[in-house]
Motif scaffolding. Sequence first.
Motif, PDB file in Angstrom:
ATOM      1  N   ARG A 302       0.829  -1.204   0.000  1.00  0.00           N
ATOM      2  CA  ARG A 302       0.000   0.000   0.000  1.00  0.00           C
ATOM      3  C   ARG A 302       0.866   1.257   0.000  1.00  0.00           C
ATOM      4  O   ARG A 302       0.604   2.207  -0.733  1.00  0.00           O
ATOM      5  N   ALA A 303       1.904   1.232   0.830  1.00  0.00           N
ATOM      6  CA  ALA A 303       2.815   2.383   0.897  1.00  0.00           C
ATOM      7  C   ALA A 303       3.439   2.624  -0.479  1.00  0.00           C
ATOM      8  O   ALA A 303       3.519   3.763  -0.962  1.00  0.00           O
ATOM      9  N   TRP A 304       3.833   1.541  -1.111  1.00  0.00           N
ATOM     10  CA  TRP A 304       4.448   1.643  -2.441  1.00  0.00           C
ATOM     11  C   TRP A 304       3.476   2.259  -3.454  1.00  0.00           C
ATOM     12  O   TRP A 304       3.839   3.141  -4.235  1.00  0.00           O
ATOM     13  N   ALA A 305       2.226   1.790  -3.413  1.00  0.00           N
ATOM     14  CA  ALA A 305       1.226   2.290  -4.364  1.00  0.00           C
ATOM     15  C   ALA A 305       0.995   3.790  -4.169  1.00  0.00           C
ATOM     16  O   ALA A 305       0.841   4.540  -5.142  1.00  0.00           O
ATOM     17  N   ILE A 306       1.011   4.212  -2.931  1.00  0.00           N
ATOM     18  CA  ILE A 306       0.821   5.649  -2.648  1.00  0.00           C
ATOM     19  C   ILE A 306       1.995   6.454  -3.202  1.00  0.00           C
ATOM     20  O   ILE A 306       1.824   7.502  -3.823  1.00  0.00           O
ATOM     21  N   LYS A 307       3.179   5.940  -2.995  1.00  0.00           N
ATOM     22  CA  LYS A 307       4.379   6.599  -3.530  1.00  0.00           C
ATOM     23  C   LYS A 307       4.325   6.674  -5.057  1.00  0.00           C
ATOM     24  O   LYS A 307       4.590   7.724  -5.646  1.00  0.00           O
ATOM     25  N   GLU A 308       3.974   5.561  -5.679  1.00  0.00           N
ATOM     26  CA  GLU A 308       3.934   5.525  -7.151  1.00  0.00           C
ATOM     27  C   GLU A 308       2.880   6.487  -7.695  1.00  0.00           C
ATOM     28  O   GLU A 308       3.087   7.165  -8.695  1.00  0.00           O
ATOM     29  N   GLN A 309       1.737   6.529  -7.004  1.00  0.00           N
ATOM     30  CA  GLN A 309       0.661   7.407  -7.428  1.00  0.00           C
ATOM     31  C   GLN A 309       1.126   8.861  -7.456  1.00  0.00           C
ATOM     32  O   GLN A 309       0.763   9.617  -8.352  1.00  0.00           O
ATOM     33  N   PHE A 310       1.959   9.200  -6.495  1.00  0.00           N
ATOM     34  CA  PHE A 310       2.388  10.595  -6.388  1.00  0.00           C
ATOM     35  C   PHE A 310       3.124  11.058  -7.648  1.00  0.00           C
ATOM     36  O   PHE A 310       3.082  12.226  -8.014  1.00  0.00           O
ATOM     37  N   ARG A 311       3.792  10.149  -8.324  1.00  0.00           N
ATOM     38  CA  ARG A 311       4.579  10.538  -9.499  1.00  0.00           C
ATOM     39  C   ARG A 311       3.737  11.184 -10.592  1.00  0.00           C
ATOM     40  O   ARG A 311       4.243  11.934 -11.417  1.00  0.00           O
ATOM     41  N   TRP A 312       2.435  10.862 -10.585  1.00  0.00           N
ATOM     42  CA  TRP A 312       1.561  11.454 -11.611  1.00  0.00           C
ATOM     43  C   TRP A 312       1.455  12.965 -11.484  1.00  0.00           C
ATOM     44  O   TRP A 312       1.146  13.660 -12.443  1.00  0.00           O
ATOM     45  N   LEU A 313       1.726  13.445 -10.275  1.00  0.00           N
ATOM     46  CA  LEU A 313       1.644  14.896 -10.055  1.00  0.00           C
ATOM     47  C   LEU A 313       2.463  15.664 -11.086  1.00  0.00           C
ATOM     48  O   LEU A 313       2.031  16.691 -11.611  1.00  0.00           O
ATOM     49  N   TRP A 314       3.628  15.123 -11.371  1.00  0.00           N
ATOM     50  CA  TRP A 314       4.569  15.856 -12.237  1.00  0.00           C
ATOM     51  C   TRP A 314       4.135  15.892 -13.697  1.00  0.00           C
ATOM     52  O   TRP A 314       4.693  16.612 -14.490  1.00  0.00           O
ATOM     53  N   GLU A 315       3.139  15.075 -14.042  1.00  0.00           N
ATOM     54  CA  GLU A 315       2.691  15.019 -15.430  1.00  0.00           C
ATOM     55  C   GLU A 315       1.749  16.167 -15.794  1.00  0.00           C
ATOM     56  O   GLU A 315       1.471  16.398 -16.955  1.00  0.00           O
ATOM     57  N   TYR A 316       1.234  16.850 -14.785  1.00  0.00           N
ATOM     58  CA  TYR A 316       0.285  17.933 -15.097  1.00  0.00           C
ATOM     59  C   TYR A 316       0.987  19.104 -15.765  1.00  0.00           C
ATOM     60  O   TYR A 316       2.174  19.336 -15.548  1.00  0.00           O
ATOM     61  N   ARG A 317       0.201  19.818 -16.567  1.00  0.00           N
ATOM     62  CA  ARG A 317       0.772  21.002 -17.208  1.00  0.00           C
ATOM     63  C   ARG A 317       0.573  22.243 -16.367  1.00  0.00           C
ATOM     64  O   ARG A 317       1.355  23.171 -16.410  1.00  0.00           O
ATOM     65  N   TYR A 318      -0.524  22.255 -15.633  1.00  0.00           N
ATOM     66  CA  TYR A 318      -0.860  23.464 -14.887  1.00  0.00           C
ATOM     67  C   TYR A 318      -0.943  23.197 -13.390  1.00  0.00           C
ATOM     68  O   TYR A 318      -1.400  22.131 -12.953  1.00  0.00           O
ATOM     69  N   ALA A 319      -0.524  24.187 -12.645  1.00  0.00           N
ATOM     70  CA  ALA A 319      -0.498  24.073 -11.191  1.00  0.00           C
ATOM     71  C   ALA A 319      -1.892  23.805 -10.623  1.00  0.00           C
ATOM     72  O   ALA A 319      -2.043  23.062  -9.653  1.00  0.00           O
ATOM     73  N   GLY A 320      -2.924  24.389 -11.233  1.00  0.00           N
ATOM     74  CA  GLY A 320      -4.282  24.236 -10.708  1.00  0.00           C
ATOM     75  C   GLY A 320      -4.723  22.774 -10.699  1.00  0.00           C
ATOM     76  O   GLY A 320      -5.261  22.275  -9.692  1.00  0.00           O
ATOM     77  N   ASN A 321      -4.476  22.068 -11.808  1.00  0.00           N
ATOM     78  CA  ASN A 321      -4.842  20.654 -11.872  1.00  0.00           C
ATOM     79  C   ASN A 321      -3.970  19.816 -10.938  1.00  0.00           C
ATOM     80  O   ASN A 321      -4.440  18.857 -10.338  1.00  0.00           O
ATOM     81  N   ALA A 322      -2.706  20.197 -10.853  1.00  0.00           N
ATOM     82  CA  ALA A 322      -1.805  19.475  -9.963  1.00  0.00           C
ATOM     83  C   ALA A 322      -2.280  19.625  -8.518  1.00  0.00           C
ATOM     84  O   ALA A 322      -2.222  18.686  -7.729  1.00  0.00           O
ATOM     85  N   ARG A 323      -2.771  20.805  -8.184  1.00  0.00           N
ATOM     86  CA  ARG A 323      -3.272  21.048  -6.821  1.00  0.00           C
ATOM     87  C   ARG A 323      -4.473  20.136  -6.520  1.00  0.00           C
ATOM     88  O   ARG A 323      -4.550  19.532  -5.451  1.00  0.00           O
ATOM     89  N   LYS A 324      -5.381  20.011  -7.485  1.00  0.00           N
ATOM     90  CA  LYS A 324      -6.545  19.127  -7.291  1.00  0.00           C
ATOM     91  C   LYS A 324      -6.090  17.683  -7.109  1.00  0.00           C
ATOM     92  O   LYS A 324      -6.580  16.959  -6.258  1.00  0.00           O
TER      93      LYS A 324
END
Length: 411
Positions: A302-324
Amino acid sequence: MSRLTEHYRLLLGLDAAWEVSEVSLGLEEKRVEISLEHLGGRVECPECGAECAIADHAPARTWRHLDTMQFETRLSARTPRADCQACGVKTIQVPWAGKHSRFTLLFEAFAISVLQACGNVKNAATLLGLDWDSVQAMMERAVQRGLERRALEKLDYLGIDEKSFRRGHSYVTLLVDLTGSRVLEVVEERTEEAAHALWQVLSPPQKEQIEAVATDMWPAFVNSIESNAAQAEIVHDRFHISKHLNEAVDKVRRQENKALAKADDDRLKGTKQLWLFNPENMSEDRWIEFETLKDQELKTSRAWAIKEQFRWLWEYRYAGNARKFFSRWYGWAARSQLKPIVAVAKMLKRHLENILTYFRHRITNAMSEGFNSRIQSLKSQARGFRSFPNFRTRILFYCGKLELLPNDVTH
Ligand SMILES: [Zn+2]
């Protein structure tokens, strides 16, 4: 012999004030000794540039020059001393060598190229037939020269980053020009004082131009940025963030492994690396091994999945979507009941504004990966370093993009 002396005069680029008086070949010791003589007349005061009469001549000195067909070649001369009305009696500057150097400029230029090519002082010293201290001194002079000439205009993106130095908890901190991909300064430790010292290389107007600085969430670094370049935005480095998450996953794994071991369950034993690896870089075999593991009902999975999920943050183009995205991720992480994960999630939430600045500037401290690995290899030679200053000299020599060659070398 006169053709040989003329040949050397041209080779050395000597002006009319000097002539080659003698060239002696030591066939046995494989040596060429070139004696130079000043022809007299007026000389220039090395301090104020005034034209002066010659007072007398300094005792003979020698300079190591480029080898002649594998014959070690030395110049020797008695340098005139200018009789300056304003400055007193001063030894004049010779055209073939820098002040206080035992080597000619051409030799130094050659030695610097050798140092650059071999990447370490020991090998360069062997190739050049010099001792370690002479090469070290040449390297220091080259760095000094380079720093004096360095242009620090138009800096926009900087990075502040620490590297471990000696064994144990010893660090150095670097100031990096991310756009120019060069190390600007290195200091010992990673305290606020140390970080503050880094900023001293920049003048106030240079500091005012900085748009953003990439750094970890380490308070000492953050404070130094706020007090030295208040207008600059702080961008918390994404690779440091993933390091914090990786450490949290490993903490969960260690705790769980201990608990499982009591029940004779060794599923997690020796799996540390599996959880840290980027799945995209995993070999087929390891992936199969990992896949069966990660799909089991484990806290570590579970910890690993949470860590991996976080990497998607960097794929956003705009800060607003990244914040959501972050707020959804945070909800998941905070409810996970995995203490190390919750702790990192809270830390990221506290620093969120300076994480989202990434979408405006897109800078990271890993941009200059080339010299990160260079510093790593300098550090592995560092076992023999007697001091931090030597390490700093090497980092600036190899990663400072400095103009290292003596000025007056004409090719
Ligand atoms: Zn003078």
